[in-house]
Design a protein around this motif. Structure first.
Motif, short mmCIF file in Angstrom:
data_model
loop_
_atom_site.label_atom_id
_atom_site.label_comp_id
_atom_site.label_asym_id
_atom_site.label_seq_id
_atom_site.Cartn_x
_atom_site.Cartn_y
_atom_site.Cartn_z
N SER A 54 12.18 -18.26 5.01
CA SER A 54 11.80 -19.02 3.82
C SER A 54 10.34 -19.45 3.83
CB SER A 54 12.70 -20.25 3.67
OG SER A 54 12.45 -21.20 4.70
N TYR A 55 9.68 -19.33 4.98
CA TYR A 55 8.26 -19.69 5.06
C TYR A 55 7.43 -18.42 5.20
CZ TYR A 55 9.47 -24.61 5.54
OH TYR A 55 9.94 -25.89 5.31
N PRO A 56 6.78 -17.99 4.12
CA PRO A 56 6.07 -16.70 4.16
C PRO A 56 4.91 -16.68 5.15
CG PRO A 56 5.60 -17.91 2.12
CD PRO A 56 6.71 -18.63 2.80
N TRP A 57 4.31 -17.85 5.46
CA TRP A 57 3.17 -17.84 6.38
C TRP A 57 3.61 -17.78 7.84
CZ3 TRP A 57 4.07 -21.70 2.76
CH2 TRP A 57 4.58 -22.90 3.23
N TRP A 58 4.94 -17.86 8.12
CA TRP A 58 5.44 -17.55 9.45
C TRP A 58 5.64 -16.04 9.49
CZ3 TRP A 58 9.75 -21.85 10.24
CH2 TRP A 58 9.13 -23.08 10.33
N LYS A 59 4.69 -15.34 10.04
CA LYS A 59 4.65 -13.89 9.89
C LYS A 59 5.71 -13.15 10.71
CE LYS A 59 -0.27 -13.97 8.80
NZ LYS A 59 -1.63 -13.51 9.17
N GLU A 60 6.08 -13.68 11.86
CA GLU A 60 7.07 -13.01 12.71
C GLU A 60 8.47 -13.34 12.21
OE1 GLU A 60 7.80 -12.28 17.51
OE2 GLU A 60 6.86 -14.13 16.81
N LYS A 61 9.22 -12.34 11.81
CA LYS A 61 10.55 -12.56 11.22
C LYS A 61 11.68 -12.07 12.13
CE LYS A 61 8.65 -14.16 7.48
NZ LYS A 61 8.68 -15.61 7.20
#
Length: 541
Positions: free
Chosen positions: A340-347
């Motif tokens: 849900s947080y796009p700026w947390w790049k590692e998924k």
């Protein structure tokens, strides 16, 4: 008749004039009936002249009364304005405080009345001498928008002051992050003493609370320039790439400021300035400082205490992808949050692999084993410096069993003491920061920004004991102990041996060329600013 005459004499002057005007008008009418020809016109002119003369007197009197009424109204208005200004001045202190602190409960204990009653008992304090203002040609105005949590922003502010000093620009008081996971609405002056920040650095850089009106209008018209600087840059980058932007646009806005200045390879005066900002200029507000002292005093009255920065909170686990010990439902919630947080790049993250590499915060269960293995007294007070632990009491059970004297700020203080800090995570973190500095032992379970900045601050405070855990080794030892491959004595000896030189003692930073993220962080070990400097300058890996 006499009574009538006396009564007439007491009439106001303007009433008499009105009577004369009326009589003159009647007489004129009578004259118009009895006269004719030229004589009629001559008598009418005389009567009209009398009427106009009497009317002008009436107008003058009316004008005098009007002026007197206006003067009276002005005096009344001035008196009211005077009292309003006086009331405003007496309460000016409240208006200058952050809005969040206007109803600060402890101000009742130190109100103006009590200060007035005790003023004769207080010794005369010497006037604090301010450093002289630095005189330089101003190349422009630097606006800053910090990002991240409290300590991430704290380090960034130190960097931005150093950059402003190097480029000879005026710094505008930084804007704090309100959009991160915590959504803390606090402004700079709600957390830090803004006047202390400005005055203590006046010999280094000019700092303003806001842009001058002319430049503020230009920014509102989108005539400034905004960018995110390149991470871990040295001063040549700011000299060659950023300074020309100031000379062209006058106002430059740096919208991301964490880790934008290199750890190493900077002039000694710049490194010392970063320390001056961090350890002298950035003081918390008096309200936060006061409450922090209260917590420390409560703990010290009961003996020594250890601060455990247990970074086992939902945001950290979601960001890192570490799910050790979580239920399937908890792990799913963490994954959903990460996406849900796009700026947390590692998924997509392999939790087990990351844990084996030492990249996960220790779990509460792993922490309990580690503290026992290190020989920490099980009766010591352990202050938990963190937000809400993910998993709650279930995850804290083993730690609470091994160390029953677990406390938090919420258990040491009354709810009313923290009322003005609720929903303001940075202000709550500031309290934990102050308690961490004063603890007998500080143990972080993850090397995040708070852990590193507090470690460096404790080094600056004469190397107070800080145990930096080797998580990669600890995970191997804990797994071996849990699988019965190691007995308790072997496990404890190995843990103690591994951390014998990780207690916050003096050592140099490790410099890794072209890998600044893997270097020792400047703010965790600012050796250039320490009195007991190590013999070597830097260790090159």
């Amino acid at each position: 008749m006499v009574g009538i005459v006396e009564k007439k004499q007491k009439l106001p002057e303007f009433s008499c004039i009105m009577c004369k005007v009326e009589e003159s008008s009647n007489e004129l009418i009578r004259e118009r009936k009895v006269v004719n020809g030229g004589e009629k016109e001559w008598k009418m002119d005389i009567k009209l002249e009398k009427i106009f003369n009497d009317s002008s007197k009436l107008d003058k009197l009316r004008g005098i009364r009007s002026r007197k009424a206006k003067q009276w109204m002005i005096r009344v208005g001035t008196t009211i304005l005077f009292w309003v200004i006086l009331l405003h001045i007496t309460t000016m202190g409240n208006f200058w405080r952050p809005n969040l602190m206007k109803s600060w409960p402890y101000s009742l204990k130190n109100n103006a009345f009590n200060l007035h009653m005790n003023v004769e008992k207080l010794p005369m304090l010497p006037k604090i001498a301010l450093p002289p203002k630095r005189v330089y040609t101003n190349n422009g105005y630097l606006m800053v928008s910090c990002n991240g949590g409290l300590n991430q922003m704290r380090a960034a502010i130190c960097d931005m002051v150093a950059i402003a000093r190097y480029l000879n620009v005026t710094l505008i008081v930084p804007e704090l992050d309100k959009r991160s996971f915590w959504k803390d609405p606090s402004d700079f002056q709600d957390i830090f003493d803004v006047d202390q920040f400005i005055t203590s650095l006046r010999d280094e850089v000019r700092i303003l609370k806001e842009l001058p009106p002319k430049w503020k209008q230009r920014v509102e018209e989108n005539k400034g320039y905004s960018l995110a600087p390149v991470s871990w840059s040295d001063l040549s980058y700011y000299q060659n790439q950023i300074l020309p932007l100031f000379l062209k646009h006058k106002v430059v806005h740096l919208n991301k400021t964490d880790a934008r200045l290199a750890n190493n390879g900077l002039p000694l005066d710049i490194q010392k300035l970063r320390c001056k900002v961090n350890y002298q200029a950035l003081k918390f507000t008096p309200e936060i400082e006061e409450l922090g002292r209260r917590v420390v005093n409560i703990l010290k009255q009961k003996g020594p205490f250890l601060v455990l920065h247990l970074r086992y909170e939902m945001d950290m686990l979601a960001f890192s992808g570490c799910t050790q010990g979580c239920t399937a439902a908890e792990a799913k919630n963490l994954t959903e949050m990460r996406y849900s947080y796009p700026w947390w790049k590692e998924k997509i993250i392999d939790s087990d692999a990351k844990r084996r590499d030492g990249l996960c915060p220790l779990t509460p269960e792993e922490t309990a084993l580690t503290l026992r293995a290190l020989g920490i007294d099980q009766s010591i007070q352990i202050y938990i410096a963190s937000g809400e632990i993910y998993g709650g009491k279930r995850r804290m059970a083993s730690l609470a069993s091994a160390f029953p004297n677990l406390v938090r700020k919420e258990t040491l203080l009354e709810p009313s003491d923290l009322r003005f800090f609720q929903n303001h995570s940075s202000q709550m973190a500031a309290l934990d920061y102050l308690v961490s500095l004063e603890s007998d032992i500080f143990v972080p379970t993850y090397d995040g920004n708070m852990a590193r900045v507090v470690e460096g601050h404790r080094r600056y405070m004469d190397f107070k004991k800080t145990i930096t855990l080797d998580r990669k080794l600890l995970v191997e030892l804990i797994d071996a102990y849990n699988s019965k491959s190691l007995g308790w004595d072997e496990f404890s000896s190995a843990v103690k041996a591994a951390h014998a030189n990780r207690m916050g003692t003096p050592h140099t930073r490790i410099m890794i060329p072209n890998k600044p993220k893997e270097e020792d962080y400047f703010y965790s070990n600012p050796y250039e600013c320490l009195e007991q400097q190590p013999n070597e300058a830097l260790k090159i890996a």
